[in-house]
Design a protein around this motif. Sequence first.
Motif, short mmCIF file in Angstrom:
data_model
loop_
_atom_site.label_atom_id
_atom_site.label_comp_id
_atom_site.label_asym_id
_atom_site.label_seq_id
_atom_site.Cartn_x
_atom_site.Cartn_y
_atom_site.Cartn_z
N SER A 1 -38.76 -53.02 13.34
CA SER A 1 -39.66 -51.95 12.92
C SER A 1 -38.91 -50.74 12.36
O SER A 1 -39.51 -49.76 11.96
CB SER A 1 -40.53 -51.51 14.10
N ASP A 2 -37.56 -50.82 12.32
CA ASP A 2 -36.80 -49.72 11.70
C ASP A 2 -37.00 -49.70 10.19
O ASP A 2 -36.88 -48.68 9.55
CB ASP A 2 -35.29 -49.87 11.98
N ARG A 3 -37.26 -50.89 9.63
CA ARG A 3 -37.42 -50.96 8.17
C ARG A 3 -38.77 -50.42 7.78
O ARG A 3 -39.75 -50.56 8.50
CB ARG A 3 -37.31 -52.42 7.71
N ASN A 4 -38.84 -49.84 6.60
CA ASN A 4 -40.11 -49.35 6.09
C ASN A 4 -40.87 -50.54 5.46
O ASN A 4 -40.52 -51.01 4.38
CB ASN A 4 -39.86 -48.25 5.05
N LEU A 5 -41.89 -51.02 6.16
CA LEU A 5 -42.66 -52.18 5.65
C LEU A 5 -43.98 -51.72 5.04
O LEU A 5 -44.84 -52.52 4.73
CB LEU A 5 -42.90 -53.18 6.78
N ILE A 6 -44.14 -50.39 4.90
CA ILE A 6 -45.40 -49.85 4.38
C ILE A 6 -45.30 -49.59 2.88
O ILE A 6 -46.15 -50.01 2.10
CB ILE A 6 -45.75 -48.53 5.12
N ASP A 7 -44.24 -48.87 2.47
CA ASP A 7 -44.13 -48.46 1.07
C ASP A 7 -43.39 -49.53 0.27
O ASP A 7 -42.18 -49.69 0.41
CB ASP A 7 -43.36 -47.13 0.97
N ALA A 8 -44.12 -50.26 -0.57
CA ALA A 8 -43.51 -51.31 -1.38
C ALA A 8 -42.69 -50.68 -2.51
O ALA A 8 -43.22 -49.92 -3.31
CB ALA A 8 -44.58 -52.23 -1.96
N ARG A 9 -41.40 -50.99 -2.54
CA ARG A 9 -40.50 -50.41 -3.54
C ARG A 9 -39.55 -51.50 -4.04
O ARG A 9 -38.87 -52.15 -3.24
CB ARG A 9 -39.64 -49.28 -2.94
N PHE A 10 -39.50 -51.66 -5.35
CA PHE A 10 -38.59 -52.66 -5.94
C PHE A 10 -37.93 -52.07 -7.18
O PHE A 10 -38.48 -52.11 -8.27
CB PHE A 10 -39.37 -53.94 -6.30
N PRO A 11 -36.72 -51.49 -7.01
CA PRO A 11 -36.01 -50.98 -8.18
C PRO A 11 -35.45 -52.15 -9.00
O PRO A 11 -34.78 -53.02 -8.45
CB PRO A 11 -34.86 -50.15 -7.58
N VAL A 12 -35.76 -52.19 -10.29
CA VAL A 12 -35.33 -53.32 -11.13
C VAL A 12 -33.86 -53.14 -11.52
O VAL A 12 -33.46 -52.12 -12.06
CB VAL A 12 -36.21 -53.42 -12.39
N GLN A 13 -33.08 -54.19 -11.22
CA GLN A 13 -31.66 -54.12 -11.49
C GLN A 13 -31.30 -54.83 -12.79
O GLN A 13 -30.38 -54.41 -13.50
CB GLN A 13 -30.92 -54.78 -10.32
N TYR A 14 -32.06 -55.87 -13.11
CA TYR A 14 -31.66 -56.72 -14.23
C TYR A 14 -32.88 -57.50 -14.70
O TYR A 14 -33.69 -57.93 -13.89
CB TYR A 14 -30.57 -57.68 -13.73
N VAL A 15 -33.00 -57.69 -16.01
CA VAL A 15 -34.10 -58.50 -16.55
C VAL A 15 -33.55 -59.87 -16.92
O VAL A 15 -32.58 -59.97 -17.67
CB VAL A 15 -34.73 -57.83 -17.80
N LEU A 16 -34.15 -60.92 -16.34
CA LEU A 16 -33.65 -62.29 -16.58
C LEU A 16 -34.48 -62.98 -17.66
O LEU A 16 -35.69 -63.16 -17.50
CB LEU A 16 -33.73 -63.11 -15.29
N ARG A 17 -33.82 -63.35 -18.74
CA ARG A 17 -34.46 -64.15 -19.80
C ARG A 17 -33.57 -65.35 -20.07
O ARG A 17 -32.72 -65.31 -20.95
CB ARG A 17 -34.59 -63.32 -21.08
N PRO A 18 -33.70 -66.45 -19.31
CA PRO A 18 -32.73 -67.55 -19.46
C PRO A 18 -32.84 -68.33 -20.77
O PRO A 18 -31.88 -68.98 -21.17
CB PRO A 18 -33.04 -68.45 -18.26
N TYR A 19 -33.99 -68.26 -21.45
CA TYR A 19 -34.17 -69.00 -22.73
C TYR A 19 -33.83 -70.47 -22.62
O TYR A 19 -33.19 -71.04 -23.49
CB TYR A 19 -33.29 -68.39 -23.84
N SER A 20 -34.22 -71.13 -21.53
CA SER A 20 -33.93 -72.56 -21.44
C SER A 20 -35.17 -73.35 -21.86
O SER A 20 -36.29 -72.83 -21.84
CB SER A 20 -33.54 -72.93 -20.00
N SER A 21 -34.98 -74.60 -22.26
CA SER A 21 -36.07 -75.40 -22.82
C SER A 21 -37.18 -75.65 -21.79
O SER A 21 -38.36 -75.72 -22.12
CB SER A 21 -35.54 -76.74 -23.33
#
Length: 415
Positions: free
Chosen positions: A213-233
């Motif tokens: 319960s030490d972690r904050n499980l209420i405020d959803a936060r996702f900082p984007v680090q990288y955009v993945l575009r693999p371009y595979s078939s």
Amino acid sequence: MSELLRLATAGSVDDGKSTLIGRLLYDSKAIFEDQLESVEETSVRMGAEYTNLALLTDGLRAEREQGITIDVAYRYFATPRRKFIIADTPGHIQYTRNMVTGASTANLALVLVDARNGIVEQSRRHAFLSSLLQIPHIVLCVNKMDLVDWSQERFDEIAAEFRDFAAKLDVADLTTIPISALQGDNVVSRSENMPWYDGTSLLHHMEQLHIASDRNLIDARFPVQYVLRPYSSDMPDYRGYAGTVAGGTFKPGDEVLVLPSGFTSHVASIDTADGPVEEAFAPMSVTITLTDDVDVSRGDMICRPHNQPRASQDLEAMVCWMSESSTLSPRTKLGIKHTTRSARALVKDLQYRLDVNTLHRDEAVQSLALNEIGRVTLRTTLPLFCDEYRRNRTTGSFILVDESTNHTVGAGMIL
């Protein structure tokens, strides 16, 4: 999967931190035979009457004196119940910055006190820094009880003094344990020398400590680090946003909002290195895909439409200054890194410097020097998506960078 507990040890020089860590590693069978043999040989060579367990970590001290990075002071061990990472943070005041960085991710701070000396200035400073860093649990280990004849009176006196001091701080959970790291009393197993103590041993306390319960499980936060575009078939249109969850939980189907654009979408899937998952929470590293083609790039923040971080260019923060060659003063311009976002910052105002020993606020101060902590107002070139540090240690912290050298010169906690 066994849970991971991060702990930081703090105490003044010769309070027995190295011996305590050595004892934990030795008694929990986390060291190899050859390591133990080497320590025994060295102990004999040094003329000690016992195996000096401090030598298990004292290799680190010699390395530190040669100026090798503080990183070597991390020790890992595990018991059947839990995994542990110990950050052995140094006691000296000139290493305040090391304690700030080493303890910033800790769940638990072990503050060591020598039973003969009681609470000293260093103990107060470590307790204050632990509360400033919002470490949720603090254990006061009154060490060297064998040198005060296992006195309950002495232990109660130190525990009461520390509790009085902790009452002025923001300490949520404080436990006091009398130990002898040298002889192993109350470290891994209960001591027979202190029948008056009815609590658990230190390791048992560390294994049982409730940290979910030490972690904050209420405020959803996702900082984007990288955009993945693999371009595979087989995945021609795949576009995923990779990063580490900084708070709350995310599930496929959740409605989300992207900052700074303000566009909303829904989570389509959550992928990990081991395949898709049905839920992501801190501190998992995942790739999130969205149902809509929204413009998202590095430094953006994915959150909930009705629970957003504050987007602000003006920050009030406590800053620990880490530079030996410069000071922090009003009008200073610096780089700032906050989650995955980088910007530039101007120091608008230095409100006061905090004396970490007396908690006195010096408002006449003109600048912050190495290892000093003060309250600062910053103005940034881009809005940062932040929460108060006390609510979320990830989205509430930042580092300051000297742009001419690229050195980290400060660490800040948003108020």
